[in-house]
Motif scaffolding. Structure first.
Motif, PDB file in Angstrom:
ATOM      1  N   GLY A  28      50.125  40.745  41.114  1.00 37.61           N
ATOM      2  CA  GLY A  28      48.949  39.835  40.984  1.00 37.61           C
ATOM      3  C   GLY A  28      49.172  38.784  40.098  1.00 37.61           C
ATOM      4  O   GLY A  28      47.929  38.186  39.604  1.00 37.61           O
ATOM      5  N   LEU A  37      48.193  44.831  40.432  1.00 39.41           N
ATOM      6  CA  LEU A  37      48.306  44.902  41.833  1.00 39.41           C
ATOM      7  C   LEU A  37      49.462  44.457  42.361  1.00 39.41           C
ATOM      8  O   LEU A  37      50.253  43.504  41.793  1.00 39.41           O
ATOM      9  N   ALA A  52      46.246  48.237  44.587  1.00 41.63           N
ATOM     10  CA  ALA A  52      45.319  47.758  43.592  1.00 41.63           C
ATOM     11  C   ALA A  52      44.647  48.735  42.589  1.00 41.63           C
ATOM     12  O   ALA A  52      43.678  49.163  43.002  1.00 41.63           O
TER      13      ALA A  52
END
Length: 200
Positions: A28, A37, A52
């Motif tokens: 992420g 993530l 996630a």
């Protein structure tokens, strides 16, 4: 979750199941929550998992039998948090024409009878639940016995996702009544886990 991670896009199609997000990253971003993530490849080109953890969601994308399928584990409050007006879609562009089955194409492939489809699916799915009936439908409509693999993978995903295995098998609301070829095509299954979806 803009304060935690950068927005990421994952795009896949038959023959191209990448092991990274569209920007080439596998998490992420550099923000403090970026590692919540992640994308992992269980089997390069055929099995990708997107986790996630900040919203308790896992997406498994598989390529089997020349089609893409996915399984999702998501908290109910997260799934219901978006309105229809918000652009939160898994399948944006629909299936490309090359992935669609027309009736004439099915006939050309060599139709499989419902009895043969049931026998093929019974080998890997002994319980006649939603996974089994989805398998029979997919094999019957596609004429491709390889769709049994997709149904078995969906069941494996459910085993991994469900904490209580007593809820693993989903049955049609009229359980106990054998499905005929006519009733098989009716929308009797409450949940259909083997989907022909093209994620674009």
């Amino acid at each position: 979750m803009q304060e935690c991670i950068d927005q990421k896009v994952y795009q896949a199609e038959v023959g191209n199941l990448p092991a990274a997000f569209e920007d080439g990253s596998i998490n992420g971003g550099d923000r403090p929550g970026g590692s919540s993530l992640s994308i992992q490849t269980a089997n390069l080109g055929s099995h990708v998992e997107i986790r996630a953890s900040y919203i308790g969601t896992t997406i498994i994308i598989r390529q089997t039998a020349g089609q893409l399928s996915f399984s999702i584990k998501v908290a109910e409050d997260v799934a219901r948090a978006f309105s229809a007006e918000q652009d939160l879609q898994l399948c944006v562009g629909g299936c490309p024409p090359s992935q669609r089955l027309s009736p004439s194409e099915r006939n050309r492939r060599g139709a499989i009878t419902i009895d043969i489809a049931r026998q093929l699916c019974k080998k890997g799915l002994p319980v006649e639940d939603a996974y089994f009936h989805s398998c029979v439908f997919d094999v019957l409509i596609s004429g491709d016995p390889n769709f049994t693999v997709a149904a078995q993978a969906a069941l494996e995903d459910a085993r991994a996702f469900l904490p209580d295995l007593e809820n693993l098998h989903l049955f049609p609301s009229d359980a106990g009544v054998p499905l005929s070829s006519a009733s098989l095509l009716a929308p009797l299954l409450s949940g259909l886990f083997v989907l022909w979806l093209c994620i674009q």
